[in-house]
Design a protein around this motif. Sequence first.
Motif, short mmCIF file in Angstrom:
data_model
loop_
_atom_site.label_atom_id
_atom_site.label_comp_id
_atom_site.label_asym_id
_atom_site.label_seq_id
_atom_site.Cartn_x
_atom_site.Cartn_y
_atom_site.Cartn_z
N ARG A 25 40.97 37.48 39.33
CA ARG A 25 42.10 37.52 40.25
C ARG A 25 41.95 36.53 41.40
O ARG A 25 42.95 36.04 41.94
CB ARG A 25 42.28 38.94 40.79
CG ARG A 25 42.55 39.97 39.70
CD ARG A 25 42.99 41.29 40.27
NE ARG A 25 43.19 42.29 39.21
CZ ARG A 25 43.97 43.35 39.32
NH1 ARG A 25 44.64 43.57 40.44
NH2 ARG A 25 44.10 44.21 38.32
N ALA A 26 40.72 36.24 41.77
CA ALA A 26 40.51 35.30 42.87
C ALA A 26 41.03 33.91 42.50
O ALA A 26 41.67 33.24 43.32
CB ALA A 26 39.03 35.23 43.23
N LEU A 27 40.77 33.48 41.28
CA LEU A 27 41.27 32.17 40.85
C LEU A 27 42.79 32.14 40.86
O LEU A 27 43.40 31.16 41.30
CB LEU A 27 40.76 31.84 39.45
CG LEU A 27 39.32 31.36 39.33
CD1 LEU A 27 38.99 31.09 37.87
CD2 LEU A 27 39.07 30.12 40.16
N LEU A 292 34.69 32.34 49.52
CA LEU A 292 35.60 33.48 49.70
C LEU A 292 36.02 34.13 48.39
O LEU A 292 36.81 35.07 48.39
CB LEU A 292 36.86 33.01 50.45
CG LEU A 292 36.65 32.58 51.90
CD1 LEU A 292 37.94 32.00 52.47
CD2 LEU A 292 36.20 33.77 52.75
N ARG A 293 35.51 33.63 47.28
CA ARG A 293 35.99 34.10 45.98
C ARG A 293 35.87 35.61 45.82
O ARG A 293 36.84 36.28 45.42
CB ARG A 293 35.20 33.41 44.87
CG ARG A 293 35.59 33.84 43.46
CD ARG A 293 34.75 33.13 42.43
NE ARG A 293 35.18 33.38 41.08
CZ ARG A 293 34.68 32.78 40.01
NH1 ARG A 293 33.71 31.90 40.16
NH2 ARG A 293 35.13 33.06 38.80
N LEU A 299 40.37 41.85 47.59
CA LEU A 299 41.68 42.06 48.20
C LEU A 299 42.78 42.17 47.14
O LEU A 299 43.69 43.01 47.26
CB LEU A 299 42.01 40.92 49.16
CG LEU A 299 41.31 40.93 50.52
CD1 LEU A 299 41.62 39.64 51.27
CD2 LEU A 299 41.75 42.14 51.33
N LEU A 300 42.67 41.37 46.10
CA LEU A 300 43.72 41.35 45.09
C LEU A 300 43.59 42.50 44.09
O LEU A 300 44.38 42.57 43.13
CB LEU A 300 43.72 40.00 44.36
CG LEU A 300 44.11 38.81 45.25
CD1 LEU A 300 44.08 37.52 44.47
CD2 LEU A 300 45.48 39.03 45.88
N LEU A 305 49.27 43.51 46.85
CA LEU A 305 48.86 42.13 47.11
C LEU A 305 48.81 41.33 45.81
O LEU A 305 49.04 40.12 45.80
CB LEU A 305 47.49 42.09 47.80
CG LEU A 305 47.42 42.67 49.21
CD1 LEU A 305 46.00 42.58 49.75
CD2 LEU A 305 48.38 41.92 50.15
N TRP A 306 48.51 42.01 44.72
CA TRP A 306 48.40 41.34 43.43
C TRP A 306 49.76 40.96 42.86
O TRP A 306 49.91 39.90 42.23
CB TRP A 306 47.65 42.24 42.46
CG TRP A 306 47.52 41.74 41.06
CD1 TRP A 306 47.93 42.35 39.92
CD2 TRP A 306 46.91 40.51 40.63
NE1 TRP A 306 47.63 41.60 38.81
CE2 TRP A 306 47.00 40.45 39.22
CE3 TRP A 306 46.31 39.44 41.30
CZ2 TRP A 306 46.51 39.37 38.49
CZ3 TRP A 306 45.81 38.37 40.57
CH2 TRP A 306 45.93 38.35 39.18
N LEU A 307 50.78 41.75 43.11
CA LEU A 307 52.10 41.49 42.53
C LEU A 307 52.65 40.11 42.89
O LEU A 307 53.08 39.37 41.99
CB LEU A 307 53.09 42.59 42.96
CG LEU A 307 54.53 42.41 42.46
CD1 LEU A 307 54.58 42.40 40.93
CD2 LEU A 307 55.43 43.51 43.02
N PRO A 308 52.67 39.69 44.16
CA PRO A 308 53.20 38.34 44.46
C PRO A 308 52.38 37.24 43.83
O PRO A 308 52.93 36.19 43.46
CB PRO A 308 53.17 38.26 45.99
CG PRO A 308 52.27 39.35 46.44
CD PRO A 308 52.35 40.42 45.40
#
Length: 408
Positions: A25-27, A292-293, A299-300, A305-308
């Motif tokens: 998700r970070a990528l 920050l990965r 966070l995601l 936060l993941w939806l957008p």
Amino acid sequence: MAGPLAALRRAAAKADAQTPASRDRALDGLRALALLAVPAGHWMLGGLTLSPDGALHNASPLTSLGFFAPASWLLQMLGVFFLVGGHSSVRSLERARERGAGTPAWLRGRAVRLLRPVLGVAAVWALLIPVLHRLGVPDGTVRTGSVLVVQPLWYIAVYLGLTALTPWCVALGRRFGGRSAAAMLAVVALVDALRYGPWADAVPSWLALVNILPGWMFAYQLGVLWAQGRLGRRAARLLLLGGGALFAALLLFFHYPASMVGVPGAARTNSHPPSLLVLALAAVQCGAAVLLRERIGRLLRRPLLWLPVVLVNLSAMTVFCWHQSAMLAVAVPGAAAFGAVPGLTTAPDSPAWVAGRLVLLPLFAAALVGIGRFARRFDGPWTSFPRAWKAVAGAGAAAFAVYALGVV
């Protein structure tokens, strides 16, 4: 209010549930951030002025508002884009080879996915130009619109070139590790020293073109190294701190232009072709991204936060190809109906213009969402389009390319 919020939560929960546990998700978050910086940068660092004949022309706030240049440091995030691109290309190539697909087949698939949306926007504009003329839109406005639509597409050509070089980037990473990226930085530094040093008058102008490949490949190669496990936190700190120190030194002692994008009338530019300052900024961005990965990934994990991030990634090429058309969709009728509109068609030469443009950003975004509902069909396979339409689209895109290149 409860109804829309509940629907948003359900959509977020659905997107979260459908995401494989193995998804990085970070990528995706970094890609979405870099992608959104493209329209934000073009909308904030590019203005329009209204001539006496009612035509719209390009104008840059950076010509008059020197204090605005640091905004380009935040809005030019190509370092992150190429970093994620290099990482994703390595993983994609590995999966293709596991399925038994060769490199040519993999590259063809990547190229088709990138070029379909470009062909779509070019075909639509080829049909739109005569319609605009018939509606009485000034020729100057049509030319300006064509330039704005074509300008961002240089990135697609660069990205395709780097994608084609992915197997060689992988080999370089395995053999030389971090030195493979350092060599690219060294080449750009040498070329800059030649073209900006006291002997610059004796250096041919074409030498600057040497920077195009190593300049844009630097961050891409860092992404390849990241995917190979050769770019850890220690190297990321070196990129962040070393890139920051180099960036400051180039600005303070070597008098590089402060803006990361071209400024009309300026003798030097950092971006065409990329200068050492671009690579210094890319090093800072890439180092920060790697460090920050894990935090971004945590966070995601939150569905809202993941939806957008999911929505932006699903619409990536639509956002990239159509964001300038969205601004024009607001500016052209706005100029026809109201004439000079602060932040839209007035000269970008004051803080009032910046404030007006900030107010207009949601309107540009809404126009992009509306256009995207139509334009997203160009992103996927064109199996639903009749063969005759595909032929017309190809011919129209070619005609628009000839017209636009002549204008540019």
